[in-house]
Motif scaffolding. Structure first.
Motif, short mmCIF file in Angstrom:
data_model
loop_
_atom_site.label_atom_id
_atom_site.label_comp_id
_atom_site.label_asym_id
_atom_site.label_seq_id
_atom_site.Cartn_x
_atom_site.Cartn_y
_atom_site.Cartn_z
N THR A 47 29.59 -0.27 -9.42
CA THR A 47 28.54 -0.86 -8.60
C THR A 47 27.19 -0.33 -9.05
N TYR A 48 26.30 -1.25 -9.43
CA TYR A 48 24.93 -0.90 -9.80
C TYR A 48 24.01 -1.48 -8.72
N ARG A 49 23.05 -0.67 -8.29
CA ARG A 49 22.15 -1.14 -7.23
C ARG A 49 20.75 -0.58 -7.44
N GLU A 50 19.77 -1.49 -7.35
CA GLU A 50 18.36 -1.12 -7.43
C GLU A 50 17.66 -1.65 -6.19
N VAL A 51 16.84 -0.80 -5.57
CA VAL A 51 16.10 -1.20 -4.37
C VAL A 51 14.63 -0.83 -4.55
N LEU A 52 13.77 -1.81 -4.37
CA LEU A 52 12.33 -1.61 -4.51
C LEU A 52 11.64 -1.95 -3.19
N ASN A 53 10.88 -1.01 -2.65
CA ASN A 53 10.03 -1.23 -1.48
C ASN A 53 8.57 -1.13 -1.92
N TRP A 54 7.80 -2.16 -1.59
CA TRP A 54 6.45 -2.22 -2.12
C TRP A 54 5.54 -2.92 -1.12
N SER A 55 4.39 -2.31 -0.87
CA SER A 55 3.32 -2.94 -0.09
C SER A 55 2.18 -3.22 -1.06
N PRO A 56 2.12 -4.40 -1.64
CA PRO A 56 1.23 -4.65 -2.78
C PRO A 56 -0.26 -4.58 -2.47
N LEU A 57 -0.66 -4.76 -1.20
CA LEU A 57 -2.09 -4.82 -0.87
C LEU A 57 -2.54 -3.66 0.02
N GLU A 58 -1.72 -2.64 0.16
CA GLU A 58 -2.08 -1.57 1.08
C GLU A 58 -3.27 -0.74 0.59
N PHE A 59 -3.57 -0.78 -0.71
CA PHE A 59 -4.68 0.01 -1.26
C PHE A 59 -6.03 -0.63 -0.98
N LEU A 60 -6.04 -1.89 -0.53
CA LEU A 60 -7.29 -2.58 -0.25
C LEU A 60 -7.80 -2.25 1.15
N ASN A 61 -9.10 -2.29 1.31
CA ASN A 61 -9.71 -2.08 2.62
C ASN A 61 -10.15 -3.43 3.16
N LEU A 62 -9.19 -4.14 3.75
CA LEU A 62 -9.45 -5.49 4.25
C LEU A 62 -9.75 -5.44 5.73
N ASN A 63 -10.75 -6.19 6.15
CA ASN A 63 -11.13 -6.24 7.56
C ASN A 63 -11.19 -7.69 8.02
N GLY A 64 -11.21 -7.85 9.35
CA GLY A 64 -11.38 -9.17 9.91
C GLY A 64 -10.21 -10.09 9.64
N ALA A 65 -10.50 -11.32 9.24
CA ALA A 65 -9.49 -12.34 9.09
C ALA A 65 -8.52 -12.05 7.96
N LEU A 66 -8.89 -11.19 7.02
CA LEU A 66 -8.02 -10.89 5.89
C LEU A 66 -7.16 -9.65 6.11
N SER A 67 -7.37 -8.94 7.20
CA SER A 67 -6.65 -7.68 7.42
C SER A 67 -5.14 -7.85 7.49
N PRO A 68 -4.57 -8.99 7.97
CA PRO A 68 -3.11 -9.11 7.96
C PRO A 68 -2.49 -9.00 6.57
N LEU A 69 -3.25 -9.41 5.52
CA LEU A 69 -2.70 -9.32 4.17
C LEU A 69 -2.38 -7.88 3.79
N GLN A 70 -3.13 -6.94 4.36
CA GLN A 70 -2.89 -5.54 4.04
C GLN A 70 -1.58 -5.03 4.62
N THR A 71 -1.04 -5.72 5.61
CA THR A 71 0.23 -5.30 6.23
C THR A 71 1.45 -5.87 5.52
N LEU A 72 1.22 -6.69 4.48
CA LEU A 72 2.34 -7.30 3.77
C LEU A 72 3.22 -6.23 3.13
N SER A 73 4.51 -6.27 3.44
CA SER A 73 5.47 -5.35 2.84
C SER A 73 6.64 -6.15 2.29
#
Length: 332
Positions: A47-73
């Motif tokens: 059995t081979y298994r690879e698991v990747l967890n990534w929040s691609p936009l967490e490094f950005l400082n997004l405010n207002g209407a774009l802030s939900p994008l920062q929560t993408l996981s």
């Protein structure tokens, strides 16, 4: 970002008529067959298994209407299983591949301009997709796809909604004849709302709608076409104060805080291919638990259900069921 890699090796042997003098308990595995050969089964699984967890936009400082994008996981997993078995001399090789297998999540979606049109708060969503490919060499090939989408949100700061959509399909091919021997599809939809009344009572209203279809054989013929509707209501409270309450078998009244739970549910099933399998099931459950003293705890309740078959030829199978219980726990 986090990445984990795993490899698992499983080896197994089954023997019959092993001599008593053989010392195999102290061995990690058996490296040779006994004389005479009495191995009935051998298995090897990688059995081979690879698991990747990534929040691609967490490094950005997004405010207002774009802030939900920062929560993408995101979560991606890759699994490959190679299995070999030999039972009484008959070999079987099976390969399993689970890819892609992914999950996307986003929070605070109500901050997007589109969602500001209503009184929505805490809007969250999860999306999952998985594909599983299983091949038994020279025997069969099976392909399965699964989708899941969940939405959660709060309305008018009082009502909490959860909406779920789930779909799965499967196809199986006979590799010896090159024909499709099975196809199936199932869809599940559900909605739930919960809210509080009088500070002590929580209400859960839920509705589920499930459909399932299946065709098997060569050529394919419909073998299953079912639809089910399941509405339910649950009422729950864990802060009911009772004074001088006397449960059954108790000589004196007590003052306690009760936890009360009740559920009423209907399960309506319809089979398009066999009307005799149609059924209506209604159930009601009531329970309460509390402390009679510092070391005595009790729980009592009643469950009742009614099953009815709409087809008159099956009415003899209609029934009622009622059960009651009392449980007392004494701690010394």
């Amino acid at each position: 970002m986090s990445l984990s890699s795993n490899y698992q090796l499983e080896l197994g042997d089954s023997y019959k008529g092993v001599p008593l003098e053989e010392d195999f308990y102290s061995k990690l595995w058996i490296t040779k067959e006994f004389a005479p050969p009495v191995r009935t089964k051998y298995s090897k699984r990688d059995t081979y298994r690879e698991v990747l967890n990534w929040s691609p936009l967490e490094f950005l400082n997004l405010n207002g209407a774009l802030s939900p994008l920062q929560t993408l996981s995101t979560r991606f997993s890759f699994t490959k299983i190679q299995n070999y078995e030999e039972t009484t001399g008959t070999p079987l090789t099976e390969d399993t591949l689970e890819w892609p297998n992914m999950r996307l999540s986003m929070r605070s979606i109500e901050k997007f301009p589109l969602f500001k049109l209503g009184r929505l708060d805490d809007v969250n969503t999860d999306f999952e997709y998985s594909k599983k490919d299983v091949e038994k060499h020279s025997i069969s090939h099976q392909l399965a796809n699964n989708w899941l989408n969940i939405w959660r949100y709060r309305f008018f700061d009082k009502f909490n909604f959860t909406v779920t959509y789930k779909e799965a399909n499967l196809q199986e091919e006979n590799l010896k004849t090159g024909t499709i021997t099975k196809e199936s599809e199932s869809i599940s939809r559900s909605g739930q709302v919960n809210f509080n009344l009088f500070n002590n009572w929580t209400f859960f209203l839920r509705y589920e709608w499930n459909t399932s279809e299946e065709m098997t054989g060569a050529p394919l013929r419909p073998t299953k076409q079912t639809v089910s509707h399941t509405p339910s209501l649950r009422v729950y409270s864990q802060r009911i104060e009772l004074k001088e309450f006397r449960p059954p078998l108790f000589r004196q009244g007590i003052t306690t805080r009760l936890k009360v739970d009740s559920t009423i549910k209907a399960d309506i099933k319809r089979n398009k291919l066999d009307a005799k399998a149609n059924s209506d099931t209604y159930s009601l459950s009531l329970s309460a638990e509390g402390d009679a003293s510092e070391n005595i705890r009790f729980r009592l309740g009643v469950d009742c259900s009614r099953r009815h078959y709409p087809d008159k030829s099956q009415s003899v199978n209609d029934y009622w069921a009622i059960a009651g219980y009392l449980r007392v726990t004494i701690t010394f």
